[in-house]
Write an enzyme that holds these catalytic residues in place. Structure first.
Site, PDB file in Angstrom:
ATOM      1  N   CYS B 153       0.819  -1.207   0.000  1.00 36.68           N
ATOM      2  CA  CYS B 153       0.000   0.000   0.000  1.00 36.68           C
ATOM      3  C   CYS B 153       0.852   1.256   0.000  1.00 36.68           C
ATOM      4  CB  CYS B 153      -0.976  -0.015   1.174  1.00 36.68           C
ATOM      5  SG  CYS B 153      -0.256  -0.235   2.791  1.00 36.68           S
ATOM      6  N   VAL B 157       0.049   4.332  -2.356  1.00 37.41           N
ATOM      7  CA  VAL B 157      -0.335   5.659  -1.866  1.00 37.41           C
ATOM      8  C   VAL B 157       0.521   6.741  -2.526  1.00 37.41           C
ATOM      9  CG1 VAL B 157      -0.421   7.172   0.166  1.00 37.41           C
ATOM     10  CG2 VAL B 157      -1.271   4.836   0.322  1.00 37.41           C
TER      11      VAL B 157
END
Lengths: 476, 512
Positions: B153, B157
């Site tokens: 992630c 991001v």
């Protein structure tokens, strides 16, 4: 001896050949051979891992949630971010505790904010507030909350400190601790330990309004024992037998009350230096509490440590320490008599985290075994300095070892036992090497203390002298 | 002192000794500032109530004990099923340590996977250099035939672009230009591990299939999906296809990867879908998925290239396997052979022999959406009632399909599907509407402890029982294994509940 060193250096040089030049230059600084009389192990450490090499390291979140904060049993630790981090670390570290899980204790539960795309886009602060409300409603006996940040939190600019303050006020001053342990911070678990230590300082100690004074001259705290398989318990019992009053366990089977009461103790006794030296130093500076490192692996180090700890107290405690050592002598002798003949002269290669790459060496030596290679997942220079007191001349040292290197070193040195973690276990067992997980005690334990040593000895024997290894080579 | 080297006491018994029990009591009393026991007891009882259940189900933000993992776990799992393929996850390194541990704890096998080890500087400047160095190092050290990239992630991001990064790395000479580096963006904050599996598989399909001319043949591609029983199930599927006389290519074949021998050699790579087969698989007549909710994008992609697609819901049991085989038969024109008909008959025979012990028993189960459908249907075939069926990563569509499934059988009356719920919801369900048995993964043991509902371990992960991943759970043979697992638990419970001497042991029967 020197031929040993030459041989080990040759092995290292051969292993390094696989790397592209840039990586070779970086990795060669992490590999070395200990030479007697040197002040360190000759390796660099606590440096960023080279990408793509199959490191064994984890992240800051693992260091904070998984190691330092997670075992505090009466608080709820929110894995704040996507679902995975909390899922993979859910109850995996065997931090034993006594309590009614889900009611007054929460150690083997996975609380997560389960971030969705909208939380990334719009921020997760409001969700976090709501989570805390829901925790208060559904788990009314919780004694506090920590927010364990996963990678996205620091990247999307959430203000978990503001949320924590606001909610703490709303909940009548409840301890709520925001922890900035995003996984991309630092180079390993290690920064997560440090960050977590600092949050105990800032959000537990510094928030206390009154200093409690009902201590005794014999109050101590166990620092840096995570009670894996019950380690802190088989340690605590010895300290109590010595006449010490163990006010707190940091953090295995620990409670927020114990953390908060620690600034009143007379001595902090520190097992895992790597993960909790920070808070020990802080308590020394701010509250004048001395700290002492100890090692409860194997009878030699246990006796040495009991005497060292007793040295901080009066003669009664010193005499008691001798009594404790004497009390367990028969057990120790019987354990060694039973297992040492089966283990004498066997060699071990270690690769673990925290304190174990040095601390367990004495326990192996008590059984007549030799550690011929060791290394730290996330050690710093001070760990490697301390290691020099444990290792023998010619011991091969590998910092942040890669999967490739570890495999090659084992192939070259052919130890009788490899002792490392779950990711390494099956690799070496396939290769026909006896193996013990030395993070989780391979689901056994405790290994600390005299009671633990008997288990340690049994387990090493059952690994090394297991009939399965005789069958690995097919007769065909 | 109770320790004794002749008979070593470890954590199982050591801490039950009086000196430790006393120590625990004193620690609690003197240092923990515990809640009064009456208060604890009161809350324990309160958590069992309908009132608590209502509050619990009103949760909007907090997730407690979910039955799902994150995307990259599934991506790594899918990638491992290809010949000499090294999964490479771009992002923070701790994630990879977690995936490797998680899979190894389930399969008791090594899990090879590398990370691009991004840290703060990469968070600011992007992880391009990590990709360049990472690919070069992984290629040099582990000599894979393919490196399959996915993302954590963190990389998602900050918006790292895998396509551009991999191109760039190839230009920089990290790996040869022609070296296979498929990729998939696998943000952990979307979907679950089954989504990641789908994305990774689709990425590999695209890598080998995009822009190439398709000339259809009679081969069938098969996808098992994310499944803790892959070793047994993929081997079983291959056997079924062989019995049917169908040429099949398993897409992501992890059956040997997670079942290597102990013979003195560590095989980082073993088996897997051959890359040459993966290339050929474009020409296959159809792609068949055993788990519909696990593979929507991959199937859509295959369909878009002109392949037929079939999707099943983890066919375990008689009718689900019947449908699986008839649709395969229709697709390929190959008849279902006598051998499989015989197996079917043996399964029905086994069900007939044992059904009276299962009939009317109530079950709660949780897990991935397709597995829940397959198991629920089988339970109803056995005359059991799948009362609570929960899938943390199930969606609205799954719920509707589950409801249709319940409606198809009288044993589905009053049964309920729970998409998006977690095991703390399940705890309330088990207290307020008790059932006889629970089916789920290892974490179900906490529910078993708290609610007393006996747990039958079927799911992922299973950390605390060994080797079950080697036995199939799909097809007639799989159904047989599942049946035996369920029966064993039923009989064990029956014995456990009838063995009080001179009280209930008249029912402690020798023949059941």
């Amino acid at each position: 001896m020197s031929s040993n060193i030459e041989e080990a250096k040759k092995i290292i040089a051969e292993v390094l050949e696989v790397y592209p030049e840039k990586t070779r230059k970086k990795r060669e600084k992490h590999l070395g051979v200990f030479e007697d009389g040197k002040a360190d192990c000759g390796v660099k450490s606590n440096i960023k891992t080279v990408p793509g090499v199959m490191t064994i390291r984890g992240c800051a979140y693992a260091g904070s949630k998984g190691v330092v904060w997670g075992p505090i049993k009466d608080m709820i630790h929110i894995s704040h971010g996507p679902v995975g981090c909390g899922q993979y670390s859910w109850a995996a570290r065997r931090n034993y505790y006594i309590g009614t899980t889900g009611v007054d204790s929460f150690g083997t539960m996975q609380f997560t904010s389960d971030f969705q795309e909208k939380d990334i886009v719009f921020g997760g602060d409001r969700k976090l507030e709501k989570i805390m409300d829901e925790i208060e409603e559904l788990f009314p006996l919780n004694k506090g909350i920590t927010v364990q940040s996963e990678c996205p939190i620091g990247l999307i600019g959430d203000d978990i400190e503001a949320v924590s303050k606001k909610k703490s006020k709303e909940f009548g001053g409840k301890t709520i601790v925001p922890v900035r342990c995003e996984g991309f911070r630092g180079v390993s678990q290690s920064l997560g330990h440090h960050i977590a230590n600092d949050t105990i300082r800032d959000w537990v100690f510094d928030k206390q309004t009154e200093k409690k004074t009902d201590g005794t001259p014999y109050d101590v705290a166990i620092i840096g024992d995570y009670n894996i398989g019950g380690d802190a318990w088989s340690s605590r019992i010895l300290l109590e037998e010595m006449g010490l009053r163990v006010v707190a366990q940091w953090s295995g089977d620990g409670t927020i009350e114990e953390l908060a009461n620690t600034p009143n103790v007379k001595l902090n006794i520190l097992h895992c230096y790597r993960s909790m030296n920070y808070i020990s130093r802080h308590m020394e500076e701010k509250y004048g509490i001395p700290w002492v490192e100890y090692n409860f692996f194997g009878p030699s180090k246990i006796a040495e440590s009991l005497r060292k700890i007793a040295g901080f107290f009066d003669d009664t405690i010193k005499e008691n320490a001798e009594k404790v050592i004497a009390k367990y002598e028969a057990l120790t002798r019987a354990t060694i008599e039973k297992f040492r003949p089966r283990l004498e002269g066997k060699t071990v290669m270690l690769f673990v985290g925290g304190l174990r790459p040095r601390h367990v060496i004495g326990a192996y030596e008590d059984l007549g075994m030799n550690v011929i290679g060791t290394g730290y997942e996330f050690g710093h220079n001070d760990d490697y300095q301390r290691t020099t007191h444990y290792v023998k001349d010619g011991t091969i040292i590998y910092d942040d070892v890669t999967g490739y290197e570890f495999e090659k070193f084992v192939e070259a040195l052919k130890p009788d036992l490899v002792a490392s973690g779950i990711k390494e276990k099956y690799v070496f067992q396939k290769m026909g090497y006896p193996f013990r997980q030395m993070h989780s005690w391979d689901y056994s334990g405790p290994y600390h203390g005299y009671d633990g040593f008997a288990i340690f000895a049994r387990d090493m024997d059952m690994a090394i002298n297991n009939p399965v290894w005789q069958m690995a080579k097919s007769p065909f | 002192m109770s320790q004794n080297p002749k008979h070593v006491l470890d954590h199982f018994n050591l801490f039950r000794e009086p000196e430790y029990v006393e120590m625990f009591e004193n620690k609690k009393k003197n240092f923990e500032n515990p809640h009064p026991q009456e208060k604890v007891s009161e809350i324990i009882e309160w958590t069992k109530t309908q009132e608590y259940r209502d509050l619990n189900f009103r949760r909007e933000a907090l997730t407690v004990n979910p039955a799902k993992a994150c995307q990259p776990l599934g991506a790594v799992f899918a990638a491992l099923g290809f010949e000499e393929t090294l999964p490479f996850v771009h992002g923070s390194q701790g994630c990879v340590a977690y995936y490797r541990s998680h899979l190894s704890r389930h399969f008791k096998e090594p899990t090879s996977c590398v990370s691009s080890s991004m840290t703060e500087d990469a968070a600011v400047f992007g992880g391009l250099n990590n990709m360049i160095d990472g690919l070069a190092n992984a290629y040099a050290m582990y000599k894979p035939k393919m490196i399959a990239v996915s993302t954590t992630c963190m990389a998602e991001v900050i918006g790292d672009d895998l396509n551009a990064f991999i191109k760039n790395a190839k230009e920089k000479g990290s790996v040869p230009e022609e070296f296979d580096v498929p990729f998939a963006h696998t943000p952990a904050f979307v979907g679950s591990h089954i989504t990641g599996y789908d994305n990774a598989l689709k990425g590999i399909m695209e890598h080998f299939w995009a822009g190439r001319e398709r000339s259809a043949n009679e081969t069938i591609n098969v996808v098992m999906g994310f499944d803790g029983y892959s070793v047994g199930n993929i081997r079983e599927l291959k056997r079924i296809f062989k019995e049917m006389g169908i040429d099949a290519i398993v897409l992501s074949d992890v059956s040997d990867v997670f079942d290597t021998p102990t013979d003195g050699t560590f095989r980082m790579y073993m088996g897997g879908t051959r890359l040459s087969d993966m290339k050929k698989a474009l020409d296959s007549k159809a792609t068949v998925s055993l788990q519909e909710y696990n593979t929507p994008k991959s199937l859509e992609y295959a369909a878009h290239l002109g392949q037929k697609t079939l999707a099943f819901n983890y066919p375990v049991g008689v009718r689900a396997t019947d449908r699986f085989l008839s649709e395969l038969s229709q697709l390929t024109g190959k008849a279902v052979p006598e051998s499989l008909k015989l197996e079917r008959g043996r399964l029905v025979d086994a069900v007939a022999d044992s059904t009276s012990h299962i009939h009317g028993k109530k079950f709660a189960l949780y897990g991935d959406p397709d597995q829940m459908m397959g198991l629920s249907e089988f339970l109803m075939e056995l005359g059991a009632e799948p009362v609570h069926v929960l899938s943390t990563n199930g969606n609205k569509d799954w719920e509707e399909k589950m409801n249709a499934l319940f409606a198809s059988s009288p044993f589905g009356a009053g049964c309920h599907a729970w998409p998006g719920k977690d095991l703390w919801h399940m705890r309330s369900l088990l207290f307020t509407e008790p059932v006889d048995f629970l089916i789920g993964n290892t974490y179900g043991k906490y529910l078993e402890r708290d609610t007393g509902t006996p747990l039958i371990r079927i799911g992922f992960p299973i950390f605390d029982r060994h080797h079950h991943h080697r036995y199939p759970t799909v097809g007639y043979q799989g159904a047989m294994n599942v049946l035996v697992k369920i029966l064993d638990k039923i009989f064990d419970e029956m014995d456990k509940n009838t063995n009080a001497v001179a009280k209930t042991d008249y029912s402690y029967d020798i023949i059941r």
